[in-house]
Design an enzyme around this catalytic site. Structure first.
Site, PDB file in Angstrom:
ATOM      1  N   GLU A   1     116.833  19.847  70.129  1.00 54.08           N
ATOM      2  CA  GLU A   1     117.551  18.627  69.745  1.00 54.08           C
ATOM      3  C   GLU A   1     118.908  18.914  69.131  1.00 54.08           C
ATOM      4  O   GLU A   1     119.740  18.016  69.018  1.00 54.08           O
ATOM      5  CB  GLU A   1     116.756  17.731  68.782  1.00 54.08           C
ATOM      6  CG  GLU A   1     115.507  17.143  69.383  1.00 54.08           C
ATOM      7  CD  GLU A   1     114.835  16.181  68.431  1.00 54.08           C
ATOM      8  OE1 GLU A   1     115.529  15.428  67.723  1.00 54.08           O
ATOM      9  OE2 GLU A   1     113.596  16.187  68.390  1.00 54.08           O
TER      10      GLU A   1
ATOM     11  N   HIS B   1     108.477   7.656  64.550  1.00 57.05           N
ATOM     12  CA  HIS B   1     108.514   7.661  63.091  1.00 57.05           C
ATOM     13  C   HIS B   1     107.104   7.600  62.500  1.00 57.05           C
ATOM     14  O   HIS B   1     106.839   8.194  61.451  1.00 57.05           O
ATOM     15  CB  HIS B   1     109.375   6.491  62.597  1.00 57.05           C
ATOM     16  CG  HIS B   1     110.788   6.582  63.074  1.00 57.05           C
ATOM     17  ND1 HIS B   1     111.736   7.343  62.434  1.00 57.05           N
ATOM     18  CD2 HIS B   1     111.402   6.048  64.162  1.00 57.05           C
ATOM     19  CE1 HIS B   1     112.879   7.262  63.097  1.00 57.05           C
ATOM     20  NE2 HIS B   1     112.700   6.486  64.146  1.00 57.05           N
TER      21      HIS B   1
ATOM     22  N   GLU C   1     128.879  12.538  61.659  1.00 57.77           N
ATOM     23  CA  GLU C   1     130.227  13.016  61.991  1.00 57.77           C
ATOM     24  C   GLU C   1     131.273  11.901  61.910  1.00 57.77           C
ATOM     25  O   GLU C   1     132.475  12.182  61.807  1.00 57.77           O
ATOM     26  CB  GLU C   1     130.248  13.628  63.397  1.00 57.77           C
ATOM     27  CG  GLU C   1     129.495  14.941  63.524  1.00 57.77           C
ATOM     28  CD  GLU C   1     128.001  14.763  63.773  1.00 57.77           C
ATOM     29  OE1 GLU C   1     127.323  15.780  64.032  1.00 57.77           O
ATOM     30  OE2 GLU C   1     127.499  13.611  63.704  1.00 57.77           O
TER      31      GLU C   1
ATOM     32  N   GLY D   1     120.312  11.632  59.128  1.00 57.10           N
ATOM     33  CA  GLY D   1     119.265  11.238  60.053  1.00 57.10           C
ATOM     34  C   GLY D   1     118.100  10.635  59.310  1.00 57.10           C
ATOM     35  O   GLY D   1     116.966  11.102  59.421  1.00 57.10           O
TER      36      GLY D   1
ATOM     37  N   ARG E   1     104.206  17.752  56.655  1.00 59.48           N
ATOM     38  CA  ARG E   1     105.655  17.533  56.643  1.00 59.48           C
ATOM     39  C   ARG E   1     106.088  16.627  55.490  1.00 59.48           C
ATOM     40  O   ARG E   1     106.961  16.976  54.687  1.00 59.48           O
ATOM     41  CB  ARG E   1     106.080  16.902  57.968  1.00 59.48           C
ATOM     42  CG  ARG E   1     107.469  16.266  57.939  1.00 59.48           C
ATOM     43  CD  ARG E   1     107.573  15.197  59.027  1.00 59.48           C
ATOM     44  NE  ARG E   1     108.864  14.550  59.051  1.00 59.48           N
ATOM     45  CZ  ARG E   1     109.149  13.413  58.431  1.00 59.48           C
ATOM     46  NH1 ARG E   1     108.213  12.804  57.712  1.00 59.48           N
ATOM     47  NH2 ARG E   1     110.349  12.877  58.525  1.00 59.48           N
TER      48      ARG E   1
ATOM     49  N   HIS F   1     102.883  17.944  63.414  1.00 62.12           N
ATOM     50  CA  HIS F   1     103.247  17.284  64.672  1.00 62.12           C
ATOM     51  C   HIS F   1     104.151  18.167  65.538  1.00 62.12           C
ATOM     52  O   HIS F   1     104.302  17.921  66.730  1.00 62.12           O
ATOM     53  CB  HIS F   1     103.920  15.939  64.397  1.00 62.12           C
ATOM     54  CG  HIS F   1     105.312  16.043  63.864  1.00 62.12           C
ATOM     55  ND1 HIS F   1     105.596  16.239  62.538  1.00 62.12           N
ATOM     56  CD2 HIS F   1     106.499  16.008  64.498  1.00 62.12           C
ATOM     57  CE1 HIS F   1     106.904  16.300  62.375  1.00 62.12           C
ATOM     58  NE2 HIS F   1     107.474  16.164  63.543  1.00 62.12           N
TER      59      HIS F   1
END
Length: 393
Positions: free
Chosen positions: A167, A60, A144, A93, A69, A337
């Protein structure tokens, strides 16, 4: 602890961890007493390892310190503030919750911040520390498995992995879109384009392969075949410059998040045909991506696959001049990154200026682990043909 290698690069200099069975154990569910709501749902082994890896603060830190970003997301939120102010947002997320906080400060009525890693516990504390508990609800679980109280007006997520698709987080965003987004709602980012181009990188090849021909005056060339195998067997995550790219890029896939489907995600194949701009050895292919943050009124926006490379670049520059928020990981832009993903060949292929390089690439979810990305590359030029199979793990 985090895995310590990906072709020799430090994990904290990257964003994405290796998804291996050596990932750290998760904290116990008792820590939910910190305030995050739990969304019940059993995890398979692949997801368990994946979400555990995101409990590490170093990942993080790397993401948030990526100014390209983080600034792009903050700019996009403010650019679309009229769609967010007074509305309900779903952050898929959420990690530390930074995007949720951005949305709350932009005036969102409520933000559902969902994350299946233990970082959700810290996100809850961050929400409290910033006096946003009336606006942000942190939910610890997979999207989900979430049961929200209402439909949402906005979905925001930072789902992109190496080579865009590594991912396999995009299907979770698409699930949230189909189940929770109101008609006409906003998705940030809205569009993604994956590019590829042949690259030359003699410094890397010389440093990793030719190095063994003379080590302190010792002939170690017996290790050259092994060095070639090591250099080329897995994709490399590294930063290259525009000078390393020897042709215009080709579009591998353009994704419209408003209508893209999970079935389309499972396997993507694209053909390419480019012309070398110079006399140089091709050491492999580079892949990078660009994200756009368009409103729902622009949901039909697309880049036709039949555009030639100069037209693609012209469209990119025109959109940028029209004040569309863009996030680019291209070699000619400021490094991120994500860097670039490079598929190296065991041996370079010499090409002349204007020589045609053509073939195809297929990206597909691995059967071993759906979060891994299988890559099949075919390349033909000057009478030579090369077929390469590898995987991002």
């Amino acid at each position: 602890m985090l895995p310590s290698h990906l072709n020799g690069h430090s994990p904290l200099a990257r964003r994405r961890p290796r998804l291996s069975a050596s990932s750290p154990p998760a904290a116990t569910g008792e820590s939910l007493a910190a305030g995050a709501t739990s969304a019940a749902g059993s995890l398979d082994e692949h997801d368990r390892i994946y979400f555990q890896s995101y409990s590490h603060i170093g990942i993080h830190e790397a993401m948030i310190k990526d100014r390209v970003r983080t600034d792009a997301y903050q700019s996009a939120i403010m650019h679309h503030q009229k769609f967010i102010e007074g509305k309900v947002v779903l952050d898929v997320g959420c990690g530390t919750g930074i995007l949720s906080v951005f949305c709350a400060r932009a005036g969102a009525k409520k933000v559902y911040a969902v994350d299946a890693s233990e970082m959700a516990i810290q996100a809850c504390e961050i929400v409290k520390a910033n006096n946003l508990t009336d606006q942000i609800v942190v939910i610890h679980g997979r999207v989900e498995d979430v049961d929200l109280e209402e439909k949402v007006d906005v979905i925001i997520s930072e789902w992109m992995g190496y080579m865009l698709l590594y991912e396999s987080m995009l299907p979770s965003v698409l699930f949230a879109r189909d189940k929770w987004l109101k008609p006409g709602g906003l998705i940030l980012p809205s569009h993604a384009t994956l590019f590829m181009a042949p690259i030359t990188n003699p410094e890397r090849y010389e440093g990793s392969v030719d190095f063994w021909c003379d080590v302190y005056g010792i002939n170690m060339s017996a290790l050259v075949p092994l060095a070639k195998k090591f250099t080329s067997e897995e994709p490399s995550i590294e930063t290259i410059g525009g000078e390393n790219v020897i042709s215009w890029p080709s579009v591998v896939k353009h994704i419209n998040c408003y209508n893209f489907t999970v079935e389309e995600f499972k396997s993507i194949t694209a053909e390419y045909k480019v012309s070398s701009m110079m006399l140089a050895p091709i050491h492999g292919f580079g892949f990078w991506f660009e994200m756009e943050f368009n409103g729902p009124q622009d949901s039909s926006h697309n880049i036709p696959s039949n555009l030639n490379p100069p037209e693609i670049i012209q469209k990119k520059r025109r959109r940028s001049s029209e004040d569309t928020v863009l996030l680019s990981t291209a070699p000619e832009d400021e490094p991120t990154h994500w860097q670039q993903t490079i598929l190296y060949f065991p041996d370079p292929i010499e090409v002349k200026q204007d020589q045609i390089v053509e073939g195809s690439v297929t990206l597909s979810q691995s059967k071993e682990n759906p979060r891994f990305l299988n890559i099949h590359l075919e390349c033909s030029t000057g009478g030579q043909t090369l077929v390469k199979d590898c995987a991002l793990r």
